[in-house]
Design an enzyme around this catalytic site. Structure first.
Site, PDB file in Angstrom:
ATOM      1  N   GLU A 119       0.835  -1.210   0.000  1.00 52.93           N
ATOM      2  CA  GLU A 119       0.000   0.000   0.000  1.00 52.93           C
ATOM      3  C   GLU A 119       0.873   1.264   0.000  1.00 52.93           C
ATOM      4  O   GLU A 119       1.863   1.334   0.726  1.00 52.93           O
ATOM      5  CB  GLU A 119      -0.885  -0.005   1.256  1.00 52.93           C
ATOM      6  N   LYS A 196      -9.588   2.424  -2.318  1.00 54.41           N
ATOM      7  CA  LYS A 196      -9.778   1.812  -0.997  1.00 54.41           C
ATOM      8  C   LYS A 196     -11.201   2.091  -0.514  1.00 54.41           C
ATOM      9  O   LYS A 196     -11.594   3.248  -0.369  1.00 54.41           O
ATOM     10  CB  LYS A 196      -8.751   2.426  -0.054  1.00 54.41           C
ATOM     11  N   CYS A 233      -5.901  -2.613   2.172  1.00 56.64           N
ATOM     12  CA  CYS A 233      -5.652  -2.540   3.624  1.00 56.64           C
ATOM     13  C   CYS A 233      -6.887  -2.730   4.523  1.00 56.64           C
ATOM     14  O   CYS A 233      -7.317  -3.848   4.750  1.00 56.64           O
ATOM     15  CB  CYS A 233      -4.927  -1.251   3.956  1.00 56.64           C
TER      16      CYS A 233
END
Lengths: 384, 384
Positions: A119, A196, A233
């Site tokens: 990430e 994300k 994540c």
């Protein structure tokens, strides 16, 4: 930097357990044995020279009559940042690009078809500071930023797909920032980007100060080597996020992360692996490694003194398979490349065996969730 | 019966790892240490006499200003069947009731408030055979069957809630069978029943021959000791099932199971624990133990010869907490009672910390799931 950090769970067990016991322990912990890949000597030598861990494992599937095996090699890359975080931004990026170029070269030697980086790989994970400059200067266009161009070159050169998670600057929508993964085809073209979906507000993960929840839905990318998706994540804590990628057809879901030991380590082996099991797909958890130092101190809203470090990013990247098995993890303290050979036919084979999709009752849940989000929702509670 | 079976993962590690290493391994595997409970000597003596394992662990929560700690003790019971499976049905049930009465007595000595028994606890897990008689004779009314009356008596006697998973006969709806958990209040009243939502068709789990997917939704029971729900066996593979119990307010979700080693063991420590993390609640995985022998042979649709045993039920019952920690498991081969002391305040504390509910975006998923179940659903796949 990593004082007192053990190298890995696997090292602890392998050093002390007799082989017969170890065999039982691996079976209970990691399921069906993964095969050690015979990686080229040149790659092993290069990894030693360049000082990163190189490991390779293979998952098997049954032979079918009508489908050929669909074998793909994925490469998971975890790495430390290289320069002090107060070095010029462009120098930090350049140093990381050089490092990644070296590791991707070795991935190519190992026959890797799809590489996934960690990430926000071009930068320190500076969101703990809540400062804007210089960190927002790491943001780039997903479509034609220099990092995307750098990845396009690598992708073409080595004929591999690259998943490149960056801090994105979207000039066309109010100059906003996003936490985005750019997927670059082995042809060198940008296949697309995915943002994300879930943004943390926990501990020092102050990312909601910088960017909002993604608006790209649960996009799946059809590559030459299989259908992939990217769950960035914090999305790993949300089973529905994994599910929707899977429902859209993902066979491999990459989960590039940046997470620290004290906070999340016991959850790390659980979540991506649960997703592989629950969704009949492969999942790839990638976590950055090392401890990053920031010049200006910051507080962590935990009553402790102001400090300069976020904590130890514990690496431990791994691949989990739909049959409940998984590879060992990479190191908790070293850079590394994990090569995994997957036969994607395993996904449908396990789907046919366990049938979680068939038995999933999604109509029921669509209705119940739609009710649950209503302001006048009345939870179903039975009292005496 | 259990030849070649190791006693537990924990035993393997504790026997061979030096204490300092063991400490790191537990932290990486099981998270924050659970406290060993100081159980009464009389209980320990009774467990030795009655030949079952007794273990106790406690989870901590922070002290709050406005809420008192909400401490509850749960008891997870795993056990072998006692008589040969071709003994008269009523004798098999009576023997199991006697065994459970003994173990519940010890649970009461340990101050347990809520006991959960294993799936279909009054019978062998005979669904592998696909035979109807005599197995369907184990089915009983949830409201006033003899097993429910037996549990009511225990509940009143010891002032504890009992979760009693049985094979249910519903006389009022076509004499159908269901896989059902009856929840009996500590007052002795039947608080209600909840049915297994997801039915397996995997390996020898031929349950869909006997009963259908449950029609009781995601009911939560408000007991004097906290809000509980029961996710029966195969439902543990379905993250949405856990989620809906949690959305309806469950603080403890029991997961009574019957599952065998070759099939599911590597998934066992993953799924209930993932659910505790993802839903900010406690989960309790309970699995029967031992190997059950059936007089008539059956095949397993795997090309192997007909046989008389399902495989080894590996026990390993455990409790997982919302903070990612968990207790060690009970034995893989012995009967056992696991006592866990939970401070339910931890659920909201972790909800406030990690905020998966707040960041869950359930509107988005309600919409996407509703679309995904349409016949004309078009998966979101990007191609070059």
């Amino acid at each position: 930097m990593a004082a007192g950090e053990v190298s890995s769970l696997e090292d602890c067990l392998e050093e002390h357990l007799p082989p017969a016991v170890l065999q039982h322990v691996w079976r209970m912990l990691y399921g069906k044995d993964t095969r050690k890949l015979d990686l080229p000597k040149s790659a092993l030598t290069a990894s030693l020279e360049k000082d990163f861990q190189l490991k390779g494992f293979g998952f098997e599937a049954a032979i079918e009559q009508l489908r050929q095996p669909r074998v793909v090699r994925v490469g998971l890359i975890q790495n430390k940042i290289l320069l002090p975080t107060d070095s010029p931004v462009s120098e930090q990026v350049a140093a990381l690009q050089k490092r990644i170029a070296d590791i991707v070269e070795v991935a190519a030697m190992c026959g890797v078809n799809i590489v996934c980086l960690q990430e926000a790989w071009t930068m320190p994970f500076a969101f703990c500071t809540r400062e804007k400059l210089p960190w927002t200067e790491f943001a780039e266009s997903a479509e034609d930023g220099q990092t995307t161009r750098f990845c396009q070159e690598l992708a073409r050169k080595y004929n591999l797909v690259i998943v490149s998670p960056i801090l994105e600057r979207d000039e066309f929508h109010g100059d906003t920032l996003w936490n985005t993964a750019v997927v670059i085809s082995n042809s060198g073209k940008v296949l697309g980007k995915t943002r994300k979906n879930h943004i943390p507000r926990v501990g020092d993960f102050n990312e909601s100060t910088y960017y909002m929840e993604g608006n790209t839905g649960h996009k799946v990318f059809q590559t030459q080597f299989g259908r992939i998706a990217v769950n960035i994540c914090f999305g790993r804590h949300h089973p529905l996020n994994w599910l929707m990628y899977s429902i859209n057809g993902a066979e491999i879901i990459f989960n590039p992360c940046a997470t620290v030991g004290a906070l999340s380590e016991p959850m790390w082996p659980i979540e991506a692996r649960n997703a592989a099991i629950a969704n009949h797909c492969f999942t790839c958890g990638i976590n950055r490694v090392g401890t990053e130092h920031f010049k200006n101190e910051f507080t962590s809203a935990d009553g402790q003194k102001a400090h300069h470090e976020f904590g130890h990013f514990y690496g431990s990247s791994y691949v989990a398979a739909p049959d409940g098995s998984r590879t060992p993890g990479l190191s908790r303290i070293e850079d590394g490349l994990l090569v995994a050979e997957l036969d994607l036919n395993l996904c449908r084979q396990i789907n046919d065996k366990w049938a979680f999709k068939m038995t999933g009752r999604y109509e029921l849940y669509a209705d119940e969730l739609a009710e649950a989000v209503q302001p006048n929702f009345d939870p179903y509670i039975v009292t005496e």
